[in-house]
Motif scaffolding. Structure first.
Motif, PDB file in Angstrom:
ATOM      1  N   GLU A  20     -27.180  16.910 -36.529  1.00 22.51           N
ATOM      2  CA  GLU A  20     -26.501  16.472 -37.745  1.00 22.51           C
ATOM      3  C   GLU A  20     -27.189  17.096 -38.954  1.00 22.51           C
ATOM      4  O   GLU A  20     -27.793  16.409 -39.777  1.00 22.51           O
ATOM      5  N   MET A  21     -27.114  18.409 -39.030  1.00 25.21           N
ATOM      6  CA  MET A  21     -27.655  19.145 -40.169  1.00 25.21           C
ATOM      7  C   MET A  21     -26.834  20.414 -40.337  1.00 25.21           C
ATOM      8  O   MET A  21     -26.076  20.793 -39.454  1.00 25.21           O
ATOM      9  N   SER A  22     -26.996  21.028 -41.459  1.00 21.36           N
ATOM     10  CA  SER A  22     -26.197  22.210 -41.778  1.00 21.36           C
ATOM     11  C   SER A  22     -26.601  23.404 -40.903  1.00 21.36           C
ATOM     12  O   SER A  22     -27.707  23.442 -40.350  1.00 21.36           O
ATOM     13  N   LEU A  23     -25.702  24.348 -40.824  1.00 23.02           N
ATOM     14  CA  LEU A  23     -25.992  25.587 -40.105  1.00 23.02           C
ATOM     15  C   LEU A  23     -27.166  26.318 -40.764  1.00 23.02           C
ATOM     16  O   LEU A  23     -27.995  26.919 -40.077  1.00 23.02           O
ATOM     17  N   MET A  26     -27.795  31.049 -26.037  1.00 23.41           N
ATOM     18  CA  MET A  26     -26.765  30.299 -26.753  1.00 23.41           C
ATOM     19  C   MET A  26     -26.463  30.966 -28.084  1.00 23.41           C
ATOM     20  O   MET A  26     -27.356  31.522 -28.728  1.00 23.41           O
ATOM     21  N   ALA A  27     -25.204  30.869 -28.493  1.00 27.92           N
ATOM     22  CA  ALA A  27     -24.825  31.319 -29.834  1.00 27.92           C
ATOM     23  C   ALA A  27     -25.416  30.341 -30.848  1.00 27.92           C
ATOM     24  O   ALA A  27     -25.572  29.144 -30.557  1.00 27.92           O
ATOM     25  N   VAL A  28     -25.741  30.831 -32.020  1.00 27.14           N
ATOM     26  CA  VAL A  28     -26.334  29.994 -33.070  1.00 27.14           C
ATOM     27  C   VAL A  28     -25.450  28.777 -33.350  1.00 27.14           C
ATOM     28  O   VAL A  28     -25.955  27.657 -33.501  1.00 27.14           O
ATOM     29  N   THR A  29     -24.149  28.977 -33.402  1.00 18.09           N
ATOM     30  CA  THR A  29     -23.248  27.850 -33.684  1.00 18.09           C
ATOM     31  C   THR A  29     -23.313  26.799 -32.584  1.00 18.09           C
ATOM     32  O   THR A  29     -23.216  25.602 -32.855  1.00 18.09           O
ATOM     33  N   ASP A  30     -23.506  27.223 -31.332  1.00 20.88           N
ATOM     34  CA  ASP A  30     -23.646  26.273 -30.227  1.00 20.88           C
ATOM     35  C   ASP A  30     -24.978  25.525 -30.303  1.00 20.88           C
ATOM     36  O   ASP A  30     -25.057  24.348 -29.956  1.00 20.88           O
ATOM     37  N   VAL A  31     -26.016  26.220 -30.735  1.00 21.47           N
ATOM     38  CA  VAL A  31     -27.312  25.569 -30.923  1.00 21.47           C
ATOM     39  C   VAL A  31     -27.178  24.476 -31.984  1.00 21.47           C
ATOM     40  O   VAL A  31     -27.715  23.379 -31.842  1.00 21.47           O
ATOM     41  N   ALA A  32     -26.435  24.759 -33.033  1.00 17.73           N
ATOM     42  CA  ALA A  32     -26.307  23.825 -34.161  1.00 17.73           C
ATOM     43  C   ALA A  32     -25.458  22.599 -33.835  1.00 17.73           C
ATOM     44  O   ALA A  32     -25.647  21.539 -34.441  1.00 17.73           O
ATOM     45  N   ASP A  33     -24.518  22.716 -32.883  1.00 14.77           N
ATOM     46  CA  ASP A  33     -23.556  21.642 -32.597  1.00 14.77           C
ATOM     47  C   ASP A  33     -24.160  20.248 -32.436  1.00 14.77           C
ATOM     48  O   ASP A  33     -23.664  19.299 -33.030  1.00 14.77           O
ATOM     49  N   PRO A  34     -25.200  20.058 -31.611  1.00 13.20           N
ATOM     50  CA  PRO A  34     -25.673  18.690 -31.379  1.00 13.20           C
ATOM     51  C   PRO A  34     -26.445  18.067 -32.546  1.00 13.20           C
ATOM     52  O   PRO A  34     -26.742  16.882 -32.518  1.00 13.20           O
ATOM     53  N   SER A  59     -30.547  27.452 -38.998  1.00  9.16           N
ATOM     54  CA  SER A  59     -30.979  28.854 -39.114  1.00  9.16           C
ATOM     55  C   SER A  59     -32.440  28.944 -39.529  1.00  9.16           C
ATOM     56  O   SER A  59     -33.175  29.823 -39.054  1.00  9.16           O
ATOM     57  N   LYS A  60     -32.881  28.044 -40.406  1.00 14.30           N
ATOM     58  CA  LYS A  60     -34.297  28.032 -40.812  1.00 14.30           C
ATOM     59  C   LYS A  60     -35.189  27.688 -39.625  1.00 14.30           C
ATOM     60  O   LYS A  60     -36.250  28.298 -39.433  1.00 14.30           O
ATOM     61  N   HIS A  61     -34.770  26.708 -38.826  1.00 10.66           N
ATOM     62  CA  HIS A  61     -35.536  26.369 -37.619  1.00 10.66           C
ATOM     63  C   HIS A  61     -35.591  27.564 -36.668  1.00 10.66           C
ATOM     64  O   HIS A  61     -36.649  27.861 -36.102  1.00 10.66           O
ATOM     65  N   LEU A  62     -34.469  28.242 -36.506  1.00  7.58           N
ATOM     66  CA  LEU A  62     -34.422  29.400 -35.612  1.00  7.58           C
ATOM     67  C   LEU A  62     -35.308  30.535 -36.122  1.00  7.58           C
ATOM     68  O   LEU A  62     -35.948  31.238 -35.332  1.00  7.58           O
TER      69      LEU A  62
END
Length: 111
Positions: free
Chosen positions: A39-42, A29-37, A46-49
């Protein structure tokens, strides 16, 4: 260099990171797709990733302008072997184990 068990278990300790791993079971998955679901900032995602990457649980690569995430399931092998070494237990339910630990920690803290 292979991450140690402490790093892997620390990465798995967070429910957001566990949810990300479940999402990546399906496909890269693209990072932006991972972030979609979430409710936190990109930046927060990114820190989680980054934590998951340092633990070896995922890899990230840039394809064109997009950064992609890929599950690295072999990284959990040592953790799985460690948990299985407690042969008297059935398969470990990590969510139940987390709730147990929370309860025990609260009891120990006198909460």
């Amino acid at each position: 260099m292979k991450p140690d068990l402490d790093t892997v278990f620390a990465a798995l300790a967070d429910p957001t990171r566990r949810q990300i791993l479940v999402m990546l079971l399906e496909d890269d998955m693209a990072v932006t797709d991972v972030a979609d679901p979430f409710e936190m900032s990109l930046a927060a995602i990114s820190k989680h990733l980054t934590i998951l990457t340092r633990a070896g649980l995922i890899s990230q690569e840039k394809r064109g302008r997009v950064k992609w995430c890929k599950l690295e399931p072999d990284a959990m092998r040592d953790a799985s072997i460690w948990m299985q070494s407690f042969g008297q237990f059935e398969a470990v339910n990590l969510d139940a184990f987390e709730k147990f630990l929370e309860t025990e920690l609260k009891d120990d803290a006198g909460l």
